[in-house]
Design an enzyme around this catalytic site. Sequence first.
Site, PDB file in Angstrom:
ATOM      1  N   GLU A  56       0.824  -1.207   0.000  1.00 57.51           N
ATOM      2  CA  GLU A  56       0.000   0.000   0.000  1.00 57.51           C
ATOM      3  C   GLU A  56       0.859   1.258   0.000  1.00 57.51           C
ATOM      4  OE1 GLU A  56      -2.234  -2.891   2.814  1.00 57.51           O
ATOM      5  OE2 GLU A  56      -0.227  -2.649   1.954  1.00 57.51           O
ATOM      6  N   ALA A 166      14.328 -50.027  -5.164  1.00 56.80           N
ATOM      7  CA  ALA A 166      14.296 -51.412  -5.637  1.00 56.80           C
ATOM      8  C   ALA A 166      14.390 -52.372  -4.459  1.00 56.80           C
ATOM      9  CB  ALA A 166      15.445 -51.650  -6.614  1.00 56.80           C
ATOM     10  N   TRP A 173      19.078 -43.544  -9.795  1.00 54.26           N
ATOM     11  CA  TRP A 173      18.064 -42.494  -9.777  1.00 54.26           C
ATOM     12  C   TRP A 173      16.791 -43.056 -10.389  1.00 54.26           C
ATOM     13  CZ3 TRP A 173      19.100 -38.359  -6.997  1.00 54.26           C
ATOM     14  CH2 TRP A 173      20.424 -37.984  -6.798  1.00 54.26           C
ATOM     15  N   LEU A 207      20.623 -32.326   0.655  1.00 48.85           N
ATOM     16  CA  LEU A 207      19.398 -31.536   0.860  1.00 48.85           C
ATOM     17  C   LEU A 207      19.615 -30.047   0.645  1.00 48.85           C
ATOM     18  CD1 LEU A 207      17.837 -33.296   4.010  1.00 48.85           C
ATOM     19  CD2 LEU A 207      17.429 -33.775   1.588  1.00 48.85           C
ATOM     20  N   THR A 285       8.102 -43.474   5.614  1.00 52.56           N
ATOM     21  CA  THR A 285       7.598 -43.564   6.993  1.00 52.56           C
ATOM     22  C   THR A 285       7.224 -42.192   7.523  1.00 52.56           C
ATOM     23  OG1 THR A 285       8.953 -45.524   7.417  1.00 52.56           O
ATOM     24  CG2 THR A 285       8.125 -44.334   9.336  1.00 52.56           C
ATOM     25  N   LEU A 286       8.098 -41.216   7.301  1.00 57.99           N
ATOM     26  CA  LEU A 286       7.819 -39.849   7.745  1.00 57.99           C
ATOM     27  C   LEU A 286       6.604 -39.296   7.020  1.00 57.99           C
ATOM     28  CD1 LEU A 286       8.508 -37.269   9.289  1.00 57.99           C
ATOM     29  CD2 LEU A 286      10.142 -36.704   7.476  1.00 57.99           C
TER      30      LEU A 286
END
Length: 359
Positions: A56, A166, A173, A207, A285-286
């Site tokens: 604004e 697998a 990958w 990560l 699992t997470l």
Amino acid sequence: MAGQAEVEAMRRAVQLAQRGAATASPNPVVGCVVLDPDGRTVGEGWHERPGGPHAEVAALRAAGAAARGATAVVTLEPCRHTGRTGPCTRALLEAGIARVVYAVADPSAVAGGGAEQLRAAGVAVEGGVLAEEAEAGNARWLTAARLGRPQIVWKYAATLDGRSAAADGTSRWITSPQARADVHALRADVDAVVAGVGTVLADDPQLTVRAPDGTPAARQPLRVVVDTAGRTPTGSCVLDDTAPTWVATAAELGVGPDGHVDLQALARGLYARGVLRALVEGGPTLAGALLRAGLVDRVVGYVAPALLGAGAPALAEAGVATIADAYRLELLDVRRVGPDVRLEAVPRARGARQDEAEE
């Protein structure tokens, strides 16, 4: 009701808001357009960065004297509090704005209520104009402000038969280089990347956000390892100095109903660290535990045209005992990324019926 010029101005304000998408966090993305009494645009602005002028204020500066008697069209209800900048309600009143049209009410206890303050000062106010469009562009901040936790995105990669690894445990990958590059773009758009300790032990991921040549990006999200018993090895890649890391343990956050880290406490801890959007990358699992806890707001899946027939599934036990309890999703986007398919969806209400009849 809002006129056509105001609706079009709101659509423009939604577009302007996205200019701050990469820089405004942990603040909301907001856009504003100032219209003169004849419906002509005399000022535009958006919120670019924390500590910078709100949308604004930027639009009022652009409008100058033309703001007096004008209408401010803004994607989020003007704030009424003083933080690093002054309240937008005061700026609008001092500029002589006669009418304010906003899309979404501010849900925060500190800043909300600006509409009533403006009405009390004699300004005509209308809310809810193009609310759905504005909500979509500001989902991460609105989720965090309403729930006190980040918007949580679960990302997975799987084969066509739903396998994430697998039978021998190998998983690199599953998807193509193009899909992996897309994941890095997704990481660049969040404040934290979360993985379970099982993924860290199995894959030793970094990560981080990286270019195709492996160069780390300048801005890195917080890395989070959900590690009930504190098993993350000291030499793990996730503990290098490329980006900050939080190893979230039960000793710090307590234990949830499943005997692992309390995920509600984890979500609150992320929010306390300024995380508005978190990307959960592993493992199954997470992901299942987050679904059971009602902590998945969006799903991004990368499906490779490959079949394994055995191996770990992309999603582990998630509290579904019968087909009626399935988590139904609404698809937002489906597209090819290289040879793979990228799907983006949001969960529907649990137990919602299928639209199509099933045989």
